[in-house]
Design a protein around this motif. Sequence first.
Motif, PDB file in Angstrom:
ATOM      1  N   SER A   1      29.588  69.873  52.583  1.00  0.00           N
ATOM      2  CA  SER A   1      29.432  71.133  53.143  1.00  0.00           C
ATOM      3  C   SER A   1      29.170  71.054  54.493  1.00  0.00           C
ATOM      4  N   ASP A   2      28.208  70.085  54.790  1.00  0.00           N
ATOM      5  CA  ASP A   2      27.793  69.898  56.171  1.00  0.00           C
ATOM      6  C   ASP A   2      28.470  69.117  56.853  1.00  0.00           C
ATOM      7  N   GLY A   3      29.150  67.922  56.404  1.00  0.00           N
ATOM      8  CA  GLY A   3      29.841  66.937  57.013  1.00  0.00           C
ATOM      9  C   GLY A   3      31.255  67.320  57.429  1.00  0.00           C
ATOM     10  N   MET A   4      31.941  67.926  56.280  1.00  0.00           N
ATOM     11  CA  MET A   4      33.547  68.231  56.366  1.00  0.00           C
ATOM     12  C   MET A   4      33.738  69.664  56.718  1.00  0.00           C
ATOM     13  N   GLY A   5      32.485  70.475  56.450  1.00  0.00           N
ATOM     14  CA  GLY A   5      32.798  71.867  56.783  1.00  0.00           C
ATOM     15  C   GLY A   5      32.769  72.794  55.431  1.00  0.00           C
ATOM     16  N   ARG A   6      32.413  73.981  55.616  1.00  0.00           N
ATOM     17  CA  ARG A   6      32.416  75.000  54.402  1.00  0.00           C
ATOM     18  C   ARG A   6      33.672  74.994  53.847  1.00  0.00           C
TER      19      ARG A   6
ATOM     20  N   VAL B   1      21.480  84.595  45.310  1.00  0.00           N
ATOM     21  CA  VAL B   1      22.050  83.627  45.985  1.00  0.00           C
ATOM     22  C   VAL B   1      21.773  84.293  47.529  1.00  0.00           C
ATOM     23  N   SER B   2      22.066  85.559  47.722  1.00  0.00           N
ATOM     24  CA  SER B   2      22.074  85.952  49.153  1.00  0.00           C
ATOM     25  C   SER B   2      20.503  85.991  49.531  1.00  0.00           C
TER      26      SER B   2
ATOM     27  N   MET C   1      27.582  80.163  51.566  1.00  0.00           N
ATOM     28  CA  MET C   1      26.982  80.109  52.768  1.00  0.00           C
ATOM     29  C   MET C   1      28.061  80.427  54.018  1.00  0.00           C
ATOM     30  N   LEU C   2      29.307  80.213  53.727  1.00  0.00           N
ATOM     31  CA  LEU C   2      30.277  80.684  54.493  1.00  0.00           C
ATOM     32  C   LEU C   2      30.291  82.191  54.677  1.00  0.00           C
TER      33      LEU C   2
ATOM     34  N   ARG D   1      20.243  74.401  54.995  1.00  0.00           N
ATOM     35  CA  ARG D   1      20.845  75.691  54.212  1.00  0.00           C
ATOM     36  C   ARG D   1      21.448  74.969  53.009  1.00  0.00           C
ATOM     37  N   ALA D   2      22.514  73.818  53.473  1.00  0.00           N
ATOM     38  CA  ALA D   2      23.164  73.393  52.208  1.00  0.00           C
ATOM     39  C   ALA D   2      22.254  72.613  51.274  1.00  0.00           C
ATOM     40  N   LYS D   3      21.459  71.847  51.804  1.00  0.00           N
ATOM     41  CA  LYS D   3      20.565  70.948  50.963  1.00  0.00           C
ATOM     42  C   LYS D   3      19.679  72.009  49.914  1.00  0.00           C
TER      43      LYS D   3
END
Length: 524
Positions: A98-103, A407-408, A150-151, A419-421
């Motif tokens: 998610s952080d490296g390649m994008g959402r 989730v929210s 997240m997106l 956020r992703a972690k």
Amino acid sequence: MGAGAVASSGTTLAYGHLLDPNRKWYNNRRIIYLNAWIVLLLITSSTNGYDGSMMNGLQSLPQWKDYFGSPTGSKLGLLNAIQNIGSLAAYPFAPYLSDGMGRRFAVFFGATIMVVATAVQTASQNVGMFIGARFLIGFGLTFAANAAPMLVTEVSYPTYRGQLTSTYNSLWYSGAIVAAWTTFGTFKVNSTWAWRIPSALQALPSVLQVCLIWFCPESPRWLVSKGRDAQALKTLAYYHADGNDQDPLVQYEYNEIKAAIDFDRTVAANVGWKSLFTTTGNLKRLRIIVALAFFSQWSGNGLVSYYLNKVFDVIGITDPTIQLLINGILQIWNLFWALLASALVDKIGRRILFISSCIGMIVFFTLQTACTAHFANTGDEGAAHAVIAFIFLFYASYDLAFTPLIVSYTVEILPFAIRAKGFTVFNFAISLSLIFNQYVNPVALDAIGWKYYIVYCCWLCFELVYVYFFIVETKNRTLEETAALFDGEDAVQHVAGAAHPGALSPTDEKSSGSFHEQHELSKA
């Protein structure tokens, strides 16, 4: 705007005066497009809801039970838990993707795996093949479910962010409804297609995502984190201000995002797994999100979500048709209450919804337990009918907070850098709680019946005390303002000051003119 106002004043003093009052979701073409793409992301949750309800329904289908040898006890627990075991296997990789390649790429990757896995599940020839396919579904779902919410929260128009992100988990029930009524409809099919058809339909949301995800906008925060500032500004401008990159709201959002990401990188060192456990603010976040993850599955809802047929067996309702019918109606009821709560998150607030939800669950689960005990001792059919009523009321209470908000609330209290972690930690905790539930619940129900409910009655009281003392109100704040609540005044002042060095103070706001005057000034 003064620096200190950011974390304490909410929408009115933050970005409220920058919003065009005439720009609404129903009359602005760009926001309509944006919300359409957000719906594509929201249906990720439908896949998860579909699975839980489908497995519930399959357990009531004689065709499925006969084909796989009527699994019970630990074998049945494995069939339900294997998806979450698959999710556990993917957690170490999901945040990096998610952080490296994008959402968007993470959603695409996860959806592709789920399409393949559901094809294998539908074609299963034995229980081992079925279990392997469900493992892959869980593995793929982790990537999509990590990135999609997240997106949603990072790209939404500010005034709709809380409602849309809360809708994400609420749509769990949209998948559950389709699964419940599909299994009800295929009940009369006198072949293995009675369970193969529901299995195949599980792929539909993932197929749509594979085909359409690249048309969806990427997260402006992710773009800024990768040095693609111009593209981030263009995305914000296109969807939030009809393409005007000098719009006051767009400039506010863009500068605040850059300042917050810069603060996390250089000032707070708030990056990486280690920071989750070393900074005071992140420890507060972790304490909340892990608790919410376990509460969302250990509130007694796991009994009905995965073992509704066993709950009904305890109260003498053994007809598969009746079980499937009640399951279908219950999912519609759940969706209604979850969407209603999602619409109210910014009006009522997160804290009140959490507390109200816990109180309602305590009352109705206790009454459900009492009526189940009464039926066990007397065989009174009236008590059995009361159990069904209290199940519905219990879920109405549960859906006020623990469907829309878990989730929210998690993604909004986490700063972008973690956020992703942090969201992965949340999902990992949910999987642990689900695996425990799915293994322990059928064994405990078989062993002690209704007495097992008493454990949940006590646990719900603990949940109420916990949310009362630890849930922080976050309504009507930007993501950066919400994150700053946990990191102290230094973070608040840095983000506000760096993002808006020339911003108006609250006392100057009255003399600043209307939105349209500011808008014209910015263009000049």
